[in-house]
Design an enzyme around this catalytic site. Structure first.
Site: not given
Ligand code: IVH
Length: 699
Positions: A45, A94, A128, A130, A151, A188, A328, A422, A446
């Site tokens: 990533d 995104s 929060e 991710k 998505r 998610e 990130k 073993c 084993c």
């Molecule tokens: S909010 C307008 N909140 O991250 C987009 N996304 O890089 C609002 N994701 O497509 C997204 N945790 O798949 C949001 N707490 C979170 C998230 C989250 C994971 C993912 C999601 C999104 C991607 C964006």
């Protein structure tokens, strides 16, 4: 890599920038497809983010060169053809990425400038985790789950409604009075580390490939064409956003999430409302420190402006909202010393090498162990005890060893030799040949199934299960409890519980009656059919069919044991040749059973078991009107259970199949027969009912 690809963005001229943007668009599109379309990423990533960042930086310097197919204008990948498509009424976009404290301050500064806020105005922002899973949009109409969509490319996703209904975390119906007519909840889907490990363990057992990370399994599970498979995979969900809604239950991000909670959606407990950059950063570091203990993968912290009227005003730039930021975590690497390699034995006997490291901090977490996957992986990487190794904690929290530093290899370091015994029970350990591919299994196992402490629980559960010894009242929980209290260790111990006067009635949850019932259930199995006895041993590849075959071929437990001991002397032995001469016993099955009896520990348990239990030979196969015929049973049977029917047909010399084909001779159909009946008509197979079956076989 070309020279241009390595040039810093500030040094590129327009021509070079254009060619770089073209290269990056193609490369990012390729990785998007691998990641989103095929769930099989090729690069980390962090490396992927680097490509995107470079693309964005070049576009910022040369805005005129932004391509129509630029990755900054696309999200995800196009939906897979095999699922129906759903056009998102509100696109699923995104988030922009940030990597440093500076990026976070810049994000807040941008918001202030855009909204023209003075110093004195507070900007509250939620923070929060991710979640590293896959995003999902759930449409509810009149409180009922009407549609679930992935998505996809952000505009159009895959219709996974049937699968989504199988996810326990997702309510199918919401009865709250204030739940709007139409509401799309977004969030998610993810899988926990524990479930991920369990599924991979099963994959190994079935000789299938192991998955790279929980995200890929979650994605694969959700995209199953058969919803029953999705149902069998433990998927979880966190709600964090919305799409089209008839009405919002609050004026802030925070309040809407509280409503989600009330309505029965799981929301992440680590969400916090922060009022300054410092507060955001401190929560970010708090979450980062907790990362390893969460039990699921996260790859950063998401910030969102709390006031929804401000979110509205801030709006979007190309693929991402101005009001949001994904801060990130960076994949960190560290060097340390590989002090030792330990072997862990799993519940199925799989031996996994684990690197014991001199503790080192990687990404804020102290790492002292790392997985080495399997025997071949150590060889491939040529990692030796004493080496200085590079450890990485990336998107997933399970640390990995990337390689060693050649200059630091101590003199005389020897290539690692994987043990062939073993470490838990001392039995010999083997690598099987995969039946389907003919390849040697990556995993060494084993063979001391019956006595190995690491495998005890699973073996005992199998031993007492319905098609094996079928001991009433001895379920999984009882086995676990008796094991933890040291009341039993291997199967023969079950038959001495009463003689040893183990006071079961004094255990919690037990009484005199239940203890008596258990002893009675055990005693009822002191005589058992030989095939069940063999099946109960849990020898790899010896399922019910092979157990029956062996029971018929050898007639008694003792004869089987003696023949297998002889066969273990070599493939040229008469006993070995005889074993292989039985129809249905191929080299893999033969090896598995010979391996079992070659292990003295197993023979010891086998003999001990025979001192408590009598295994009775199977009835001889009778000549009958159905001898040699292939029979299928379907629908509800009233005079016998399906298993009884199968046993009876086999006793009468028939072969019982699970589905109807050209080769089927007879379909015995009870009420409610469905597709098999149709298949039989299609293939011209004779169909009879249960009574006619009894007439024919004269029973
Ligand atoms: S909010 C307008 N909140 O991250 C987009 N996304 O890089 C609002 N994701 O497509 C997204 N945790 O798949 C949001 N707490 C979170 C998230 C989250 C994971 C993912 C999601 C999104 C991607 C964006």
């Amino acid at each position: 890599m070309t020279a241009v690809a390595e040039k810093p963005v500030e040094k590129l001229n327009a021509k070079e920038a254009a060619s770089e943007l073209q290269r990056l668009a193609a490369e990012i599109a390729h990785h998007d497809e691998r990641y989103h379309g095929e769930d099989a990423p090729e690069i980390s990533d962090a490396d992927y983010d680097k490509l995107r960042l470079r693309n964005e930086a070049i576009e910022a310097r040369f805005p005129d060169l932004v391509r129509d197919d630029s990755p900054s204008r696309r999200v995800g990948s196009t939906p897979q053809a095999r699922f129906g498509k759903i056009r998102h009424r509100v696109p699923m976009l995104s988030l922009g990425n940030g990597f440093s404290e500076e990026d976070v301050r810049e994000y807040l500064g941008r918001i202030r400038r855009f909204l023209n806020l003075g110093e004195e105005t507070e900007v509250a922002v939620t923070a929060e985790p991710k979640i590293d899973g896959l995003s999902l949009s759930l449409r509810y109409e009149k409180g009922r789950l009407a549609q679930g969509a992935t998505r996809g490319d952000g505009a159009e996703g895959e219709n996974v409604t049937a699968n989504v209904r199988m996810v326990k975390d997702i309510p199918n119906h919401i009865s709250a009075k204030d739940f709007p007519e139409v509401f799309e909840v977004r969030g998610e889907i993810y899988m926990t580390h524990k479930d991920f490990a369990r599924i991979n363990e099963k994959q190994i057992q079935a000789g299938q490939k192991v998955y790279a990370n929980p995200r890929n399994v979650a994605a694969g599970s959700l995209r199953q064409l058969d919803p029953a498979i999705t149902a069998s995979r433990p998927l979880h969900f966190f709600a964090y956003g919305w799409g089209e809604v008839a009405k919002l239950p609050g004026a802030t991000q925070w309040d809407v999430i509280q409503a989600f909670k009330r309505w029965g959606f799981p929301v992440n407990p680590l969400m916090k409302l922060c009022r300054s950059a410092d507060e955001l950063l401190s929560h970010y570091h708090g979450i980062e420190a907790e990362r390893a203990n969460l039990g699921y993968d996260i790859d950063g912290v998401v910030y969102k402006v709390n006031r929804l009227d401000w979110q509205e005003r801030l709006g979007f730039v190309s693929r991402a909202p101005r009001w949001g930021l994904a801060h990130k975590f960076t994949a960190e690497k560290a060097m340390t010393i590989l002090e030792d390699i330990d072997i862990q034995v799993g519940r199925t006997g799989a031996m996994t090498p684990v690197a014991r490291l001199k503790p080192v901090t990687v990404g804020g977490v102290v790492v002292s162990n790392a997985t080495l996957h399997n025997e071949d992986e150590i060889g491939r990487k040529d990692i030796r005890i004493g080496d200085t190794v590079i450890v990485q904690r990336a998107g997933d929290v399970i640390p990995q060893i990337l390689g060693f530093v050649p200059e630091k290899r101590p003199k005389g370091a020897k290539a690692y030799k994987f043990p062939d015994k073993c470490p838990v029970c001392g039995s010999h350990a083997v690598r099987e040949v995969n039946e389907k591919t003919g390849k040697v299994d990556a995993v060494r196992r084993c063979t001391g199934g019956l006595i190995c402490a690491a495998q005890r629980a699973e073996r005992l559960k199998h031993f007492v299960s319905r098609n094996a010894f079928d001991i009433d009242g001895m379920g999984d929980k009882v086995i676990e409890e008796f094991l933890s209290l040291d009341l039993i260790a291997s199967p023969p111990d079950i038959f001495t519980l009463e003689k040893r006067k183990v006071p079961i009635d004094e255990l919690e949850g037990w009484g005199e009656t239940s203890a008596r019932n258990l002893f009675d259930a055990i005693n009822a199995r002191r005589t058992i059919a030989l095939d069940r006895f063999i099946y109960a041993l849990g020898i790899p590849h010896i399922g019910e069919t092979n157990a029956r075959l062996l029971a018929r071929a050898y007639g008694s437990a003792e004869a089987l044991r003696d023949a297998m001991r002889l066969a273990a002397r070599g493939k040229e032995e008469e006993a070995h040749q005889e074993l292989m001469s039985h129809d249905g016993i191929g080299p893999i099955v033969a090896e598995a059973i010979v391996d079992f009896f070659a292990e003295p520990h197993n023979v010891e348990v086998f003999d001990k078991l025979l001192s408590h239990v009598t295994a009775t030979p199977l009835e001889a196969v009778r000549q009958s009107p159905v001898s040699g015929k292939t029979v299928v049973f379907t629908g509800a049977l009233e005079r016998m259970t399906r298993e009884e029917a199968k046993a009876m047909a086999e006793r009468l010399g028939a072969k019982v199949a699970g589905s109807v084909s050209k080769k089927t001779d007879l379909l015995v159909a009870g009420p409610g027969a469905g597709s098999k009946l149709k298949d039989a008509q299609k293939h011209g197979v004779e169909v009879i009912d249960e009574n006619e079956w009894f007439n024919r076989v004269g029973a």
